[in-house]
Design an enzyme around this catalytic site. Structure first.
Site, PDB file in Angstrom:
ATOM      1  N   LYS A   1      13.995 -14.059 -10.584  1.00 34.50           N
ATOM      2  CA  LYS A   1      13.884 -12.958 -11.551  1.00 34.50           C
ATOM      3  C   LYS A   1      12.920 -13.347 -12.663  1.00 34.50           C
ATOM      4  CE  LYS A   1      15.145 -10.029  -9.893  1.00 34.50           C
ATOM      5  NZ  LYS A   1      15.359 -10.307  -8.572  1.00 34.50           N
TER       6      LYS A   1
ATOM      7  N   TRP B   1      -2.864  -2.720  -1.790  1.00 33.92           N
ATOM      8  CA  TRP B   1      -2.444  -4.079  -2.136  1.00 33.92           C
ATOM      9  C   TRP B   1      -3.258  -4.983  -1.219  1.00 33.92           C
ATOM     10  CZ3 TRP B   1       0.134  -8.304   0.159  1.00 33.92           C
ATOM     11  CH2 TRP B   1       0.702  -9.217  -0.732  1.00 33.92           C
TER      12      TRP B   1
ATOM     13  N   GLU C   1      18.250 -16.983  -7.220  1.00 36.41           N
ATOM     14  CA  GLU C   1      17.955 -15.579  -7.551  1.00 36.41           C
ATOM     15  C   GLU C   1      17.566 -15.463  -9.033  1.00 36.41           C
ATOM     16  OE1 GLU C   1      17.199 -13.028  -6.114  1.00 36.41           O
ATOM     17  OE2 GLU C   1      17.587 -11.379  -7.497  1.00 36.41           O
TER      18      GLU C   1
ATOM     19  N   ASN D   1      -1.956   1.689   5.774  1.00 37.54           N
ATOM     20  CA  ASN D   1      -1.020   0.667   5.293  1.00 37.54           C
ATOM     21  C   ASN D   1      -0.694  -0.189   6.508  1.00 37.54           C
ATOM     22  OD1 ASN D   1       1.062  -0.837   4.252  1.00 37.54           O
ATOM     23  ND2 ASN D   1       2.462   0.893   3.949  1.00 37.54           N
ATOM     24  N   GLY D   2      -0.809  -1.516   6.367  1.00 39.04           N
ATOM     25  CA  GLY D   2      -0.531  -2.397   7.502  1.00 39.04           C
ATOM     26  C   GLY D   2      -1.709  -3.316   7.753  1.00 39.04           C
TER      27      GLY D   2
ATOM     28  N   GLU E   1       9.227 -13.667 -11.283  1.00 42.94           N
ATOM     29  CA  GLU E   1       8.603 -12.402 -10.871  1.00 42.94           C
ATOM     30  C   GLU E   1       8.086 -11.601 -12.047  1.00 42.94           C
ATOM     31  OE1 GLU E   1      10.724 -10.304  -7.263  1.00 42.94           O
ATOM     32  OE2 GLU E   1      12.217 -10.682  -8.805  1.00 42.94           O
TER      33      GLU E   1
ATOM     34  N   LYS F   1       6.868  -4.019  -3.885  1.00 40.19           N
ATOM     35  CA  LYS F   1       8.290  -3.739  -3.712  1.00 40.19           C
ATOM     36  C   LYS F   1       8.694  -3.851  -2.247  1.00 40.19           C
ATOM     37  CE  LYS F   1      12.334  -2.219  -5.029  1.00 40.19           C
ATOM     38  NZ  LYS F   1      13.156  -3.236  -5.695  1.00 40.19           N
TER      39      LYS F   1
ATOM     40  N   HIS G   1      17.370 -36.951  -7.849  1.00 33.91           N
ATOM     41  CA  HIS G   1      16.609 -37.592  -6.773  1.00 33.91           C
ATOM     42  C   HIS G   1      15.121 -37.308  -6.896  1.00 33.91           C
ATOM     43  CE1 HIS G   1      20.258 -38.936  -4.887  1.00 33.91           C
ATOM     44  NE2 HIS G   1      20.749 -37.712  -4.989  1.00 33.91           N
TER      45      HIS G   1
ATOM     46  N   ARG H   1       5.282   0.281  -5.764  1.00 31.42           N
ATOM     47  CA  ARG H   1       5.166  -0.567  -4.573  1.00 31.42           C
ATOM     48  C   ARG H   1       4.239  -1.759  -4.802  1.00 31.42           C
ATOM     49  NH1 ARG H   1       6.850   2.157  -0.064  1.00 31.42           N
ATOM     50  NH2 ARG H   1       5.375   1.211   1.387  1.00 31.42           N
TER      51      ARG H   1
ATOM     52  N   CYS I   1       0.812  -1.220   0.000  1.00 27.82           N
ATOM     53  CA  CYS I   1       0.000   0.000   0.000  1.00 27.82           C
ATOM     54  C   CYS I   1       0.847   1.272   0.000  1.00 27.82           C
ATOM     55  CB  CYS I   1      -0.903   0.035   1.219  1.00 27.82           C
ATOM     56  SG  CYS I   1      -1.949  -1.400   1.353  1.00 27.82           S
TER      57      CYS I   1
END
Ligand code: G6P
Length: 607
Positions: free
Chosen positions: A484, A74, A480, A100-101, A487, A602, A503, A27, A2
């Site tokens: 990428k 969000w 990583e 926000n939260g 995402e 973000k 395995h 964000r 948010c």
């Protein structure tokens, strides 16, 4: 996550709020809204993006207000929808609030308010706060907020306006970021600096539970008891252009290309004639020598940097290192002992789980050293020692320069600790120092010559599954790299320890399955060649990433991407570069919104 903006001043509020929200789009959000205040509260909100909000605003006639709040949401409590979007307005229409939260005891509060006759329109925890504020309101906004905070449990940044006070904007924060921008005849609240930059560079950082009452001509800060708090004014030093695309189609490519400079700024001030100097850290040589264990805790890409850090720190210092995902760390009741250190890694410095892990370590008496990019962020402020990554603002959701500068700081820590512990010969130290100094230039030279990756990306853009394999540090880098790709291009990919593939997971390899094999560890090179052969034998199409000298790989892989020569321990910094660029071009070819991938944020300020 948010985004909050708020404005009080002499300009029309709507364009200021909309421009501020645009700067916070990075964000991640799924709905947006604004409220302005003159003789009453006027609210427009919608599911979707800011363009949808702008259209809706055009359809109504909003008054020429100079006070307002705005929000990008969000979704956490309740689906993205018009009614769940913020701002939320109290039943009597007097109070409008953005948040926000997460309010943890919202169900309890909802029941109390329902009993008193309040009715709710949305599924959100935030609407409860708006109604609660209205139920406690006695004409004094600050006093009402203080009473409200006694009843609320959870994390919050609130922006609040009230139709009785068209000259006041009220805000508070706890565990969610919020800044106060200080202008001339105008003042602001915002979740992050880019939303302020067009208007002012001066700001206050609010501490947890500090309440701020903004008027056109000033901002007064109070603690929970209502006592005035003197605040230090901070000044944004970075260039306005840092928050602009400057000709690039996306921030992500701009930030990829900024890596050489970011690395230089992170590494070079810490290189002295006598070796590494870690600015501002209070850890003494004696403390370092007696360290028995290091915990590294982080989320997402920062956690991946931590996994690389474990290999490097253990190898160079022989101090045992544990790496944890922050959201798991607290709940596994980690065992802390004497002479331990916790390294917290976070680009934003605001990630809720990471912050909670930091507090858990401190509660247990463990010293915290954090690696943070955002100066003055919560994690930076609460740590015993901070080493900043001087990457500059990172706007694209998918981190690039944030991650590679985190790696650089981890190398610096490992070398500094190794020297203090005497686990590295002077010659080895010299080699690593020289290699670190060359890192910005080598990164630049790779990035200048990686145009061919666009063609490769186009060839693979329609694939739906990738495997990315590696051993040791290359496995950490594979994680990583895989993130990428996931995402920003929404392609499913799995990072696998190359030796583990057989395995079980190798059963998924079939004719044409793309496998990216990262093969930059000298000591594991032969073993990785065998793993490549295993997947090739089952029909995989292999793109290998190898050091320039290792041409033998051309015999087994379909395509090879060469990264600069470097000691094994430093290769993670190079082998992620082609994957950043590859993932970027794949995402562009698939028509994805590279900077703002769906569902992602973000800065994740909820647990
Ligand atoms: C989010 C971002 C990731 C980031 C992670 C940790 O999920 O999308 O790119 O790695 O948070 O963020 P931090 O700011 O703590 O490094």
């Amino acid at each position: 996550m948010c985004g909050i903006v708020g404005y009080i001043g002499i300009e029309p509020a709507v364009p200021v709020l909309m421009a501020g929200l645009e700067k916070l789009e990075y964000r991640g959000y799924d709905s947006a809204g604004i409220s302005v205040c003159t003789d009453g509260i006027y609210t427009v909100k919608t599911k979707g993006g800011l363009s949808d909000l702008a259209k809706k605003i055009e359809q109504v006639t909003l008054p020429e207000a100079t006070l307002g709040i705005g929000h990008t949401r969000w979704a956490t409590h309740g689906v993205p929808s018009d009614v769940n979007s913020h701002p939320h307005v109290s039943q009597d229409g007097k109070i409008s609030l953005v948040h926000n939260g997460i309010i943890e005891n919202y169900l309890e509060l909802k029941a109390e308010l329902t009993e008193k006759g309040y009715r709710f329109l949305s599924e959100t925890d935030t609407e409860i706060a708006a109604q609660l504020f209205a139920s406690l309101y006695d004409g004094d906004m600050v006093a009402t907020l203080r009473r409200m905070l006694q009843k609320i449990r959870g994390a919050y940044a609130f922006g609040i306006i009230c139709s009785d006070h068209p000259d006041c904007l009220l805000a508070v924060r706890k565990d969610s970021p919020l800044l106060v921008g200080l202008g001339k005849n105008e003042n602001f609240i915002a979740s992050d600096i880019p939303a302020l930059l067009e208007h002012t560079r001066d700001y206050y950082l609010l501490e947890d539970n500090e309440i701020v009452l903004l008027k056109q001509d000033g901002a007064s800060v109070f603690d929970l008891e209502g006592r005035p708090v003197q605040k230090e004014v901070f000044h944004v030093t970075w260039d306005f252009s840092a928050a602009q695309k400057e000709g690039y189609d996306y921030f992500m490519m701009k930030e990829i290309m900024e890596q050489p400079r970011a690395l230089l700024k992170t590494i070079s001030p810490r290189m002295t004639q006598n070796g590494i100097s870690l600015d501002g850290i209070g850890l003494t040589e004696e403390m370092i020598s007696s360290l028995r264990r290091i915990h590294i805790v982080a989320c997402g890409s920062a956690w991946h940097a931590g996994v690389v850090g474990r290999y490097v720190i253990e190898k160079l210092t022989r101090i045992p290192v544990e790496v944890d995902i922050a959201s798991e760390f607290r709940y596994r009741e980690p065992i802390f002992g004497e002479n331990e250190l916790c390294i917290i890694i976070s680009q934003s410095g605001e990630t809720a789980d990471t912050l909670a892990a930091l507090r858990e370590a401190k509660r247990n008496g463990v010293r915290v050293l954090s690696i943070v990019n955002v100066v003055g962020s919560s994690i930076a402020r609460e740590s015993d020692d901070v080493l900043y990554t001087w990457a500059g603002p990172e706007i694209a959701v998918a981190t690039t320069k944030g991650y590679t500068t985190q790696l650089a700081v981890l190398y610096l820590i490992a070398l500094y600790f190794a020297k203090a512990k005497g686990t590295l010969s002077a010659q080895e130290e010299q080699t690593y120092l020289q290699e670190l100094e060359k890192m910005p230039a080598k990164t630049e030279s790779f990035l200048k010559n990686c145009g061919f990756l666009k063609g490769l990306a186009k060839q693979y853009a329609k694939r739906e599954d990738f495997f990315i394999i590696g051993r040791g540090i290359d496995y950490a880098a594979a994680m990583e790299s895989s993130l990428k790709l996931k995402e920003i291009s929404y392609i499913h990919s799995e990072a696998y320890a190359a030796g583990e593939l057989k395995h079980g997971t190798i059963s998924l390899i079939e004719e044409g399955t793309p496998v990216i094999a990262i093969a930059t560890q000298e000591s594991l090179f032969e073993k990785l060649l065998s793993n490549i052969k295993e997947v090739k034998a089952r029909g995989a199409k292999v793109i290998a990433i190898a050091k320039e000298g290792n041409r033998a790989i051309e015999d087994v892989a379909d395509e090879v991407i060469y990264i600069p020569e470097a000691p094994d321990l430093l290769t993670a910094s190079y082998n992620v570069l082609p994957m950043q660029v590859f993932a970027y071009h794949v995402a562009v070819a698939r028509g994805c919104n590279v900077d703002k991938p769906r569902n992602l944020a973000k800065s994740v300020t909820v647990e």
